[in-house]
Structures are given as C-alpha cells and as structure tokens.
Design an enzyme around this catalytic site. Structure first.
Site, PDB file in Angstrom:
ATOM      1  N   GLU A 198      -7.174   4.599   7.707  1.00  0.00           N
ATOM      2  CA  GLU A 198      -6.661   5.920   7.444  1.00  0.00           C
ATOM      3  C   GLU A 198      -8.294   6.461   6.884  1.00  0.00           C
ATOM      4  OE1 GLU A 198      -3.080   5.660   5.393  1.00  0.00           O
ATOM      5  OE2 GLU A 198      -2.221   4.998   7.305  1.00  0.00           O
ATOM      6  N   LYS A 205       0.280   4.302  -0.148  1.00  0.00           N
ATOM      7  CA  LYS A 205      -0.672   5.330   0.200  1.00  0.00           C
ATOM      8  C   LYS A 205      -0.260   6.734  -0.589  1.00  0.00           C
ATOM      9  CE  LYS A 205       0.398   3.388   4.761  1.00  0.00           C
ATOM     10  NZ  LYS A 205       0.106   3.627   6.466  1.00  0.00           N
ATOM     11  N   ASN A 226       0.974  -1.130   0.084  1.00  0.00           N
ATOM     12  CA  ASN A 226      -0.036  -0.008  -0.026  1.00  0.00           C
ATOM     13  C   ASN A 226       0.888   1.154  -0.057  1.00  0.00           C
ATOM     14  OD1 ASN A 226      -1.782   2.060   0.414  1.00  0.00           O
ATOM     15  ND2 ASN A 226      -2.324   1.488   2.713  1.00  0.00           N
ATOM     16  N   SER A 266       3.126  -2.054  10.398  1.00  0.00           N
ATOM     17  CA  SER A 266       4.781  -1.885  10.319  1.00  0.00           C
ATOM     18  C   SER A 266       5.386  -3.193  10.289  1.00  0.00           C
ATOM     19  CB  SER A 266       4.994  -1.197  11.883  1.00  0.00           C
ATOM     20  OG  SER A 266       4.548  -0.092  12.135  1.00  0.00           O
ATOM     21  N   HIS A 287      -9.508   0.881   4.476  1.00  0.00           N
ATOM     22  CA  HIS A 287      -8.172   1.222   5.453  1.00  0.00           C
ATOM     23  C   HIS A 287      -8.571   1.957   6.472  1.00  0.00           C
ATOM     24  CE1 HIS A 287      -4.109   2.380   6.265  1.00  0.00           C
ATOM     25  NE2 HIS A 287      -3.810   1.444   5.735  1.00  0.00           N
ATOM     26  N   GLU A 335      -5.467  -5.283  10.486  1.00  0.00           N
ATOM     27  CA  GLU A 335      -4.414  -4.144  10.907  1.00  0.00           C
ATOM     28  C   GLU A 335      -4.737  -3.262  12.180  1.00  0.00           C
ATOM     29  OE1 GLU A 335      -2.437  -2.880   6.754  1.00  0.00           O
ATOM     30  OE2 GLU A 335      -3.989  -1.392   7.147  1.00  0.00           O
ATOM     31  N   GLY A 360       2.296   2.428  10.946  1.00  0.00           N
ATOM     32  CA  GLY A 360       2.904   3.562  10.429  1.00  0.00           C
ATOM     33  C   GLY A 360       3.640   3.939  11.965  1.00  0.00           C
TER      34      GLY A 360
HETATM   35  C1  PEP Z   1      -0.716   0.070   5.793  1.00  0.00           C
HETATM   36  O1  PEP Z   1      -0.804   1.161   5.278  1.00  0.00           O
HETATM   37  O2  PEP Z   1      -1.678  -0.929   5.709  1.00  0.00           O
HETATM   38  C2  PEP Z   1       0.169   0.001   6.828  1.00  0.00           C
HETATM   39  C3  PEP Z   1       0.262  -1.354   7.409  1.00  0.00           C
HETATM   40  O3  PEP Z   1       1.393   0.546   6.948  1.00  0.00           O
HETATM   41  P1  PEP Z   1       2.664   0.238   7.769  1.00  0.00           P
HETATM   42  O4  PEP Z   1       3.156  -1.090   6.932  1.00  0.00           O
HETATM   43  O5  PEP Z   1       3.374   1.510   7.290  1.00  0.00           O
HETATM   44  O6  PEP Z   1       2.436   0.497   8.997  1.00  0.00           O
END
Ligand code: PEP
Length: 250
Positions: A96, A11, A9, A210, A94, A166, A172
């Site tokens: 976000e 973003k 992803n 992460s 997601h 998630e 992040g």
């Molecule tokens: C994500 O954007 O779905 C995500 C898991 O980001 P990160 O790996 O940076 O935590």
C-alpha cells in the site's frame, strides 16, 4: 532453527477505546510459546500499545518510517522516535505504501538502512501484482525488490531483515495464495538470498495476504514459511491469537 514470527498490521484502523480492548485481549492471554508476536498500530497509538505490552511478550512495531533522522520533514516519523515510544520493529515497503504513496524500491531500501542503523528490526514487504504473476514475472519482480535492498544493506546485515512475501493480489482480497504457491516463492526468496551470499537459512520469511485462523495451519506447515504478516485478522484478538497458536504448533 528459525523462530516463528506473527505480525499484526493494523493499518489505519483503531481508536484509543478499540485498541484498549484489543490489546488487553492479546496481552492478558499470556505468551505464545516459541513464537514472536508483534503488533503494529498507527503512529498515534504506539505509545498506548507499548504501555499495555510492557512486561508481556508482545512486541510493538511501526508501519512505516522516515529515511531522515530529524529536522524539517513535516509529517515524517523517524526511526529514533519509533524506538523512543517502545518499538523494536518496523514494517517497510508495504504494497500500500508502494502503490498509494509512490514508494520506490530505492526509497524502500533507504528505509531499511535507516531502520537497521537505528537498531530497529525491519520487516521488508515484497510481492508481485496479479498482472505480473499472470505474465510469469512474479519471481523476477520479487528478486528485483530484494536486490535493491541487498545492494543498500549488504549481505552481512541482511540476516537482520525479516522478509514478508505478500502477493499484492492476496492483500485484503480474501484470496490467499495456496500453501504451494507461497512455499514456492519463499523457497525462491531463500535461494536468491543464498545465491547472493546471504546466510539465507537464518532469514525469517513471512507470508502475508488474507491469512486467517483456518488457513494458517496449512501455511505454517510449509518448510520455508516462518510466520505471517496479518492485516484484517489481526484486528480481532481471537483470530489473531488463533493464528499465533497455529504458528506455535509448527
Ligand atoms: C497486510 O496488510 O499486510 C495484509 C496481509 O492484509 P490482509 O491480511 O488483510 O490481507
């Protein structure tokens, strides 16, 4: 046997020049045996990604889609547009999108339906906040997010949905759920789906939050973790490919 799936992803990151280098780095290394690998760039770069990935084993996905099919919906992008530019996948719900853009469980469910109706594979994100986890509500929150989608999609079609667990507190932040925490929630998700009448053994459940090249092998050794949704580490070809290789090794 569920095939592993690793999704990047991106973003709201990238430019034509930066993407070209990243995509080239991914597409020229060849296929990762036994793993589905997908990149999800921002909308304006989907065509670019599709062109580079054509003929390779890399799949392309959107990061979001509209519930509407077409018409006067300024700023929206429909499922058929995603298909038109070469996407086979789309990330839906997601955290976000949920927290920054007000996407509710019902809207997310409608988007999953729109994706399935059009023939796209939805990657449905679910996960709890830290406050919800600390209050002992993590499982209930995740199951409620799943319930809304299940109700809209129906048990038979849910096998075509990929679930990405998630935990919001791990996205992040550099703070990954431990493999034990992730496995426990993945088991909970699969059990919930099975109890609801879905062939849960067929549903791929990804972990996201992460994920790094060094932490991936341990995560992928857990029996209910079928791959990863990767944010930051998917922007560097080397680390994303290492994560894919870790998936292939399990
Ligand atoms: C994500 O954007 O779905 C995500 C898991 O980001 P990160 O790996 O940076 O935590």
């Amino acid at each position: 046997m569920r095939k592993k799936l690793v999704v990047g992803n991106w973003k709201m990151n990238g430019s034509l020049a930066r993407n070209a280098a990243l995509l080239d780095g991914l597409a020229t290394r060849g296929a990762v045996e036994g793993v589905d690998v997908v990149v999800c760039p921002p909308f304006p770069y989907l065509q670019q990604a599709s062109e580079v990935c054509r003929g390779s084993s890399l799949g392309v996905g959107g990061q979001n889609l509209s519930v509407f099919k077409e018409g006067a919906y300024t700023g929206e992008v429909s499922a058929s547009m995603l298909l038109d530019v070469g996407c086979a996948w789309v990330i839906v719900g997601h955290s976000e999108r949920r927290s920054l853009f007000g996407e509710t469980d019902d809207l997310v469910a409608a988007k999953v339906v729109a994706a399935l109706d059009a023939g796209l594979s939805p990657i449905l994100c679910v996960g709890e906040t830290l406050a919800q986890r600390d209050a002992g509500q993590a499982e209930a929150v995740v199951c409620e997010q799943l319930r809304c989608v299940l109700q809209a999609v129906g048990v038979d079609r849910f096998v075509d949905v990929v679930v990405a667990y998630e935990p919001v507190w791990a996205i992040g932040t550099g703070r990954t759920a431990t493999p034990e925490q992730a496995q426990a929630m993945h088991r909970e998700v699969r059990t919930y789906l099975e109890r609801s009448g879905v062939a849960g053994g067929k549903v791929r459940i990804l972990y996201g939050g992460s994920v790094t090249a060094s932490g991936a092998p341990q995560l992928f050794s857990a029996p209910d973790i079928d791959g990863a949704l990767v944010g930051g580490a998917s922007l560097v070809a080397e680390s994303f490919l290492s994560i894919c290789a870790a998936a292939a090794a399990h």
